[in-house]
Motif scaffolding. Structure first.
Motif, PDB file in Angstrom:
ATOM      1  N   UNK A  70       0.831  -1.211   0.000  1.00  0.00           N
ATOM      2  CA  UNK A  70       0.000   0.000   0.000  1.00  0.00           C
ATOM      3  C   UNK A  70       0.864   1.258   0.000  1.00  0.00           C
ATOM      4  N   UNK A  71       1.920   1.244   0.798  1.00  0.00           N
ATOM      5  CA  UNK A  71       2.802   2.409   0.875  1.00  0.00           C
ATOM      6  C   UNK A  71       3.448   2.704  -0.475  1.00  0.00           C
ATOM      7  N   UNK A  72       3.898   1.661  -1.154  1.00  0.00           N
ATOM      8  CA  UNK A  72       4.569   1.849  -2.434  1.00  0.00           C
ATOM      9  C   UNK A  72       3.599   2.304  -3.519  1.00  0.00           C
ATOM     10  N   UNK A  73       2.366   1.795  -3.496  1.00  0.00           N
ATOM     11  CA  UNK A  73       1.368   2.244  -4.476  1.00  0.00           C
ATOM     12  C   UNK A  73       1.027   3.715  -4.248  1.00  0.00           C
ATOM     13  N   UNK A  74       0.800   4.093  -2.996  1.00  0.00           N
ATOM     14  CA  UNK A  74       0.481   5.492  -2.674  1.00  0.00           C
ATOM     15  C   UNK A  74       1.610   6.414  -3.134  1.00  0.00           C
TER      16      UNK A  74
END
Length: 305
Positions: A102-106
């Motif tokens: 999730x962090x990398x997509x955001x």
């Protein structure tokens, strides 16, 4: 172990699978639920990754009960947010299991992302997870900002179901849907369910097990989106599957039906990937490429490309 036509040749994804089996054995579905969750949590921790620089996280609850986590990257270039729903067969997974993803997509999409810790089966069968997700969807849409719904595997199922229910209730604001190797209610007895029935990482028997645990009504279109009779008016979609995955044809058929109904769809079958390849993005060339394509698609849907 799958037969040769069910096994990819890319060294990186094979190494990923080997590493996974050290944490989550092939017969994991035969173990008690708590043991499955302990194995899965250990597996997810093994593939953790450093957080993008200056990205912040904030945990909160929706409706006084549903845990969510808000990710805000250092640079935000859009008002559109991402609602991410984790996979895990409706049985395992949490805010922590997909935290790095999730962090990398955001970060890549330059958009705020909110993930959800929905209730899991068998303690909470259908429609508990779906209801939790829909409550958070409504909460996110309440301020009038657009939203892209995204999810992998079981989360992809829930994301597709959210889009269908929102359309049925005339709820607007979903700017796109991102379905990552989703299970969408295929018949289990044809196509990739046979061809990839013993594939690495997920078998057709595993899919049947997870469906049995969830206990969703067989004809409910929100639980089995492929059974929807009308696909028109649904949000634009990016749908990605793994070639060596029994769920592959669910994704392909759903893309075909959306396209036939006039929906703008990009579909990609990752040629050397197995189920759960998102977690291999830092050790497999194919998974790395698939993740880059995924992030570009999300960026496009939220309007930062």
């Amino acid at each position: 172990m799958g037969t040769n036509n069910q096994i990819p040749t890319e060294p990186g994804i094979l190494a990923f699978h080997h590493r996974c089996e050290a944490f989550y054995p092939a017969d994991a579905v035969d173990a008690p639920i708590e043991q499955q969750r302990a194995w899965y949590d250990a597996l997810c921790a093994e593939f953790d990754a450093p957080s993008p620089d200056k990205l912040t996280r904030q945990d909160e609850t929706v409706g006084g009960r549903i845990p969510v986590r808000r990710y805000r990257p250092a640079a935000i270039a859009t008002q559109t947010r991402i609602f991410y729903i984790h996979g895990g067969g409706f049985v395992v997974g949490s805010l922590e299991s997909h935290d790095a993803i999730c962090a990398e997509i955001a970060h890549a999409a330059k958009a705020e992302l909110v993930s959800i810790d929905y209730r899991l089966a068998p303690e909470h069968v259908w429609p508990a997870a779906f209801d939790d997700c829909f409550k958070v969807l409504q909460w996110l849409l309440a301020d009038g900002r657009p939203l892209v719904v995204a999810g992998d595997s079981a989360g992809g199922n829930l994301a597709a179901g959210m889009a269908l229910k929102a359309r049925a209730e005339d709820i607007t604001g979903i700017a796109g849907q991102v379905l990552i190797y989703p299970g969408l209610g295929g018949d289990l007895v044809s196509g990739s369910y046979i061809e990839m029935g013993e594939a690495l990482g997920l078998t057709t028997a595993d899919v049947a097990y997870y469906r049995d645990v969830l206990k969703a009504p067989a004809e409910n279109v929100f639980a089995h989106p492929l059974k929807a009779g009308d696909f028109s008016g649904l949000p634009p979609a990016y749908i990605t599957s793994a070639h060596f995955d029994p769920l592959r044809d669910d994704a392909a058929l759903y893309a075909q039906r959306l396209i036939a109904a006039g929906v703008n769809v990009t579909y990609r079958d990752e040629p050397q990937m197995i189920h759960a390849w998102l977690r291999a993005r830092h050790m497999s060339e194919g998974a790395r490429d698939g993740f880059v394509r995924l992030c570009r698609a999300v960026s496009d849907l939220v309007g930062t490309l």
